[in-house]
Design an enzyme around this catalytic site. Structure first.
Site, PDB file in Angstrom:
ATOM      1  N   HIS A  62      -9.910  -0.059  -0.011  1.00 32.64           N
ATOM      2  CA  HIS A  62      -8.958   1.032  -0.212  1.00 32.64           C
ATOM      3  C   HIS A  62      -9.644   2.354  -0.549  1.00 32.64           C
ATOM      4  O   HIS A  62     -10.735   2.363  -1.114  1.00 32.64           O
ATOM      5  CB  HIS A  62      -8.001   0.688  -1.361  1.00 32.64           C
ATOM      6  CG  HIS A  62      -7.262  -0.588  -1.166  1.00 32.64           C
ATOM      7  ND1 HIS A  62      -7.009  -1.456  -2.193  1.00 32.64           N
ATOM      8  CD2 HIS A  62      -6.724  -1.147  -0.054  1.00 32.64           C
ATOM      9  CE1 HIS A  62      -6.333  -2.498  -1.735  1.00 32.64           C
ATOM     10  NE2 HIS A  62      -6.159  -2.336  -0.430  1.00 32.64           N
ATOM     11  N   LYS A  72     -14.318   6.202  -8.979  1.00 27.82           N
ATOM     12  CA  LYS A  72     -13.876   5.082  -9.814  1.00 27.82           C
ATOM     13  C   LYS A  72     -15.049   4.522 -10.609  1.00 27.82           C
ATOM     14  O   LYS A  72     -16.183   4.497 -10.121  1.00 27.82           O
ATOM     15  CB  LYS A  72     -13.305   3.955  -8.942  1.00 27.82           C
ATOM     16  CG  LYS A  72     -12.088   4.333  -8.149  1.00 27.82           C
ATOM     17  CD  LYS A  72     -11.662   3.209  -7.225  1.00 27.82           C
ATOM     18  CE  LYS A  72     -10.477   3.627  -6.378  1.00 27.82           C
ATOM     19  NZ  LYS A  72     -10.173   2.645  -5.349  1.00 27.82           N
ATOM     20  N   TYR A 132     -10.242  -0.550 -13.367  1.00 27.95           N
ATOM     21  CA  TYR A 132     -10.621   0.633 -12.602  1.00 27.95           C
ATOM     22  C   TYR A 132     -10.309   1.865 -13.444  1.00 27.95           C
ATOM     23  O   TYR A 132      -9.167   2.061 -13.835  1.00 27.95           O
ATOM     24  CB  TYR A 132      -9.785   0.832 -11.344  1.00 27.95           C
ATOM     25  CG  TYR A 132      -9.355  -0.325 -10.511  1.00 27.95           C
ATOM     26  CD1 TYR A 132      -9.692  -0.358  -9.171  1.00 27.95           C
ATOM     27  CD2 TYR A 132      -8.554  -1.345 -11.014  1.00 27.95           C
ATOM     28  CE1 TYR A 132      -9.253  -1.381  -8.356  1.00 27.95           C
ATOM     29  CE2 TYR A 132      -8.124  -2.371 -10.211  1.00 27.95           C
ATOM     30  CZ  TYR A 132      -8.473  -2.390  -8.879  1.00 27.95           C
ATOM     31  OH  TYR A 132      -8.034  -3.403  -8.072  1.00 27.95           O
ATOM     32  N   ASP A 170      -3.141  -5.460   3.485  1.00 28.82           N
ATOM     33  CA  ASP A 170      -4.585  -5.371   3.699  1.00 28.82           C
ATOM     34  C   ASP A 170      -5.046  -6.065   4.980  1.00 28.82           C
ATOM     35  O   ASP A 170      -6.106  -5.747   5.514  1.00 28.82           O
ATOM     36  CB  ASP A 170      -5.345  -5.938   2.497  1.00 28.82           C
ATOM     37  CG  ASP A 170      -5.290  -5.020   1.278  1.00 28.82           C
ATOM     38  OD1 ASP A 170      -4.789  -3.886   1.397  1.00 28.82           O
ATOM     39  OD2 ASP A 170      -5.750  -5.442   0.202  1.00 28.82           O
TER      40      ASP A 170
END
Length: 183
Positions: A62, A72, A132, A170
């Protein structure tokens, strides 16, 4: 903590100093001053996300685009995961290359992933809790991704593909080539 750049420019592995004794352990999970001194990057994390995944769950690859792109800082709170990031910055010398690392609740290693990367992970233990820290807010209209088993990227997920648990969303992400040609 120690900070080491990976083979991908701007992507860093962060290893904390862990102090263990018969009571348990203590470690500093992040120090902005040290991170900035070691990387030259000023981090401002504005959103924290947590996911819980069963063994075999693959989330990714992603990313968000444009002004909503996210850097991140990822880690595993409980369990173990194979973490993967892909450099999708067209002008980068490591464009199209990927990096993978095992993150777990024992070593407490973290991975800093800069903006312009696709990211995903595979839970290797039951009930893996993944964290995250993001430097930008989630924006649904700019989210995108790359198919986890893209032939161009040829990522070794170190897990039998037929046993992977991948969301419907996904499973239909575009290929790396389609993303590159769309940018």
């Amino acid at each position: 903590m120690t900070v080491e750049e990976t083979t991908l420019k701007g992507c860093f592995v962060i290893k904390p100093n862990i102090f263990r004794d018969d009571r348990g352990l203590f470690f500093e999970s992040f120090n902005d001053k040290v991170f900035k001194e070691e990387t030259g990057i000023e981090s401002v994390f504005v959103q924290d996300n947590i996911s819980l995944s069963a063994k075999g769950v693959l989330r990714g690859l992603h990313f968000q685009t444009g002004r909503f792109a996210q850097a991140k800082l990822v880690s595993v709170i409980k369990g173990k995961a194979l973490d993967v990031c892909v450099d999708i910055r067209k002008k980068s010398e490591t464009f199209g290359q990927h990096f993978s690392i095992i993150l777990d609740d024992i070593e407490k290693t973290q991975l800093y992933i800069p903006k312009g990367f696709a990211h995903g992970f595979l839970a290797l233990d039951e009930n893996t809790i993944f964290s995250y820290k993001c430097d930008n807010y989630y924006n649904k209209s700019t989210e995108s991704g790359i198919l986890f088993n893209d032939k161009t990227l040829n990522i070794d997920w170190r897990f039998p593909e037929e046993k992977l648990i991948v969301s419907e969303k996904d499973q239909v992400l575009p290929t790396f080539e389609a993303i590159v040609n769309a940018k």
